[in-house]
Design an enzyme around this catalytic site. Sequence first.
Site, PDB file in Angstrom:
ATOM      1  N   ASP A 148       8.275  -8.944  -0.068  1.00  0.00           N
ATOM      2  CA  ASP A 148       8.521  -8.049  -1.202  1.00  0.00           C
ATOM      3  C   ASP A 148       8.881  -8.831  -2.471  1.00  0.00           C
ATOM      4  OD1 ASP A 148       8.044  -5.413  -0.442  1.00  0.00           O
ATOM      5  OD2 ASP A 148      10.013  -5.174   0.495  1.00  0.00           O
ATOM      6  N   LYS A 173       2.104   1.368   5.007  1.00  0.00           N
ATOM      7  CA  LYS A 173       2.098  -0.081   5.234  1.00  0.00           C
ATOM      8  C   LYS A 173       1.528  -0.418   6.608  1.00  0.00           C
ATOM      9  CE  LYS A 173       5.776  -0.454   1.901  1.00  0.00           C
ATOM     10  NZ  LYS A 173       7.156  -0.772   1.511  1.00  0.00           N
ATOM     11  N   GLN A 220      12.726  -1.496   4.163  1.00  0.00           N
ATOM     12  CA  GLN A 220      12.399  -0.392   3.254  1.00  0.00           C
ATOM     13  C   GLN A 220      13.649   0.090   2.517  1.00  0.00           C
ATOM     14  OE1 GLN A 220       9.141   0.656   2.835  1.00  0.00           O
ATOM     15  NE2 GLN A 220       9.914   1.939   1.188  1.00  0.00           N
TER      16      GLN A 220
HETATM   17  C1  BQF Z   1      -1.066   6.633  -3.909  1.00  0.00           C
HETATM   18  C2  BQF Z   1       7.924   3.284  -3.605  1.00  0.00           C
HETATM   19  C3  BQF Z   1       9.508   4.264  -5.113  1.00  0.00           C
HETATM   20  C4  BQF Z   1      10.572   3.773  -4.341  1.00  0.00           C
HETATM   21  C5  BQF Z   1      10.327   3.032  -3.208  1.00  0.00           C
HETATM   22  C6  BQF Z   1      -0.286   4.976  -2.211  1.00  0.00           C
HETATM   23  C7  BQF Z   1       2.050   4.452  -1.960  1.00  0.00           C
HETATM   24  C8  BQF Z   1       2.352   5.385  -2.928  1.00  0.00           C
HETATM   25  C9  BQF Z   1       1.340   6.102  -3.562  1.00  0.00           C
HETATM   26  C10 BQF Z   1       3.114   3.670  -1.278  1.00  0.00           C
HETATM   27  C11 BQF Z   1       6.566   3.005  -3.142  1.00  0.00           C
HETATM   28  C12 BQF Z   1       5.388   3.491  -3.911  1.00  0.00           C
HETATM   29  C13 BQF Z   1       6.373   2.328  -1.942  1.00  0.00           C
HETATM   30  C14 BQF Z   1       0.022   5.905  -3.200  1.00  0.00           C
HETATM   31  C15 BQF Z   1       5.017   2.091  -1.348  1.00  0.00           C
HETATM   32  C16 BQF Z   1       4.090   2.862  -3.441  1.00  0.00           C
HETATM   33  O1  BQF Z   1      -2.127   6.912  -3.309  1.00  0.00           O
HETATM   34  O2  BQF Z   1      -0.904   6.913  -5.108  1.00  0.00           O
HETATM   35  C17 BQF Z   1       0.726   4.248  -1.599  1.00  0.00           C
HETATM   36  O3  BQF Z   1       3.171   3.691  -0.070  1.00  0.00           O
HETATM   37  N1  BQF Z   1       4.012   2.887  -1.996  1.00  0.00           N
HETATM   38  C18 BQF Z   1       7.527   1.856  -1.240  1.00  0.00           C
HETATM   39  O4  BQF Z   1       7.407   1.219  -0.191  1.00  0.00           O
HETATM   40  O5  BQF Z   1       8.753   2.081  -1.709  1.00  0.00           O
HETATM   41  C19 BQF Z   1       9.002   2.793  -2.834  1.00  0.00           C
HETATM   42  C20 BQF Z   1       8.205   4.017  -4.748  1.00  0.00           C
END
Ligand code: BQF
Length: 283
Positions: free
Chosen positions: A119, A52, A96
């Site tokens: 969010d 992020k 988060q």
């Molecule tokens: C990629 C998330 C589960 C629980 C809480 C790029 C992200 C992930 C994968 C990422 C996720 C999943 C995020 C890829 C944010 C997505 O290249 O495939 C970016 O940073 N995400 C989160 O903040 O909380 C989560 C999944």
Amino acid sequence: MYKRIDGKEVSSYIKNQVKIEVEKLAEQGVEVSLAVIIVGNNPASRVYVNNKKKACEATGIISHEYALSEETSEAELLNLINKLNSDEKINGILCQLPLPEHIDEKKVIEAISPMKDVDCFHAVNVGKLWLGEYEFAACTPMGVMLLLDYYGIDVEGKNCVIIGRSNIVGKPMASLLLEKSATVTVCHSRTQNLSFFTKNADIVIAAVGKAKFVTADMIKEGAVVIDVGINRDENGKLCGDVDFENVKEKASYITPVPGGCGPMTIAVLMKNTLAAAKNQNNI
Ligand code: BQF
């Protein structure tokens, strides 16, 4: 022949659009900023927060990280959120998830000002989403909608099956698809005869949280398969909820993991932060 949906490409496109708008606002003396709160040392959370922050740098959004220790009390966290709510320099706030056991996630979500809730987790914003009158949509579901749109996949009248009913993905996904006149079925862990639903789906969206849960025998020839899952397989390699190698032979379009829905989630977060800043500046 299937087509691989490239979430990296589409997310770059979206982030570039945001960047251009952020630059325009800067010319008017308006800065765009996002506060990111992380509590504790969950390694996955650390990766997501770093993603992020990187996206903020790429789009010209100012990011402020608040890294709090695992021992932070609920009251201290709520205090910080209150401070950020009334800070005019902060346009978006995200905390988060998951949070440590001793902190009530619901209380934290409801403490964030709906105006800054990029969010889209606050009850007010969830309600607005279901009414179709929203400023922000949930990041991952909106990311899926933007992917479908970019590839010219029309959902109107289509049979869409979502697997998973979470507040973060499954439920808001249903809302956004309904708004675009899809026929929506939400399946989940208690669904009987899941294949009955998925085999008839034009579009399947998997948000289960189990590696390779969706197999080729569950999918109709020519279906669009969207994989929201992020898991580790037996070798510790990142993989989705879909058995990609086998399902791709039947799909018309399919998202990979990594590089599918994940980058889109982040791009939509940037879009929402820009929208919050415009809103707060009456632009
Ligand atoms: C990629 C998330 C589960 C629980 C809480 C790029 C992200 C992930 C994968 C990422 C996720 C999943 C995020 C890829 C944010 C997505 O290249 O495939 C970016 O940073 N995400 C989160 O903040 O909380 C989560 C999944």
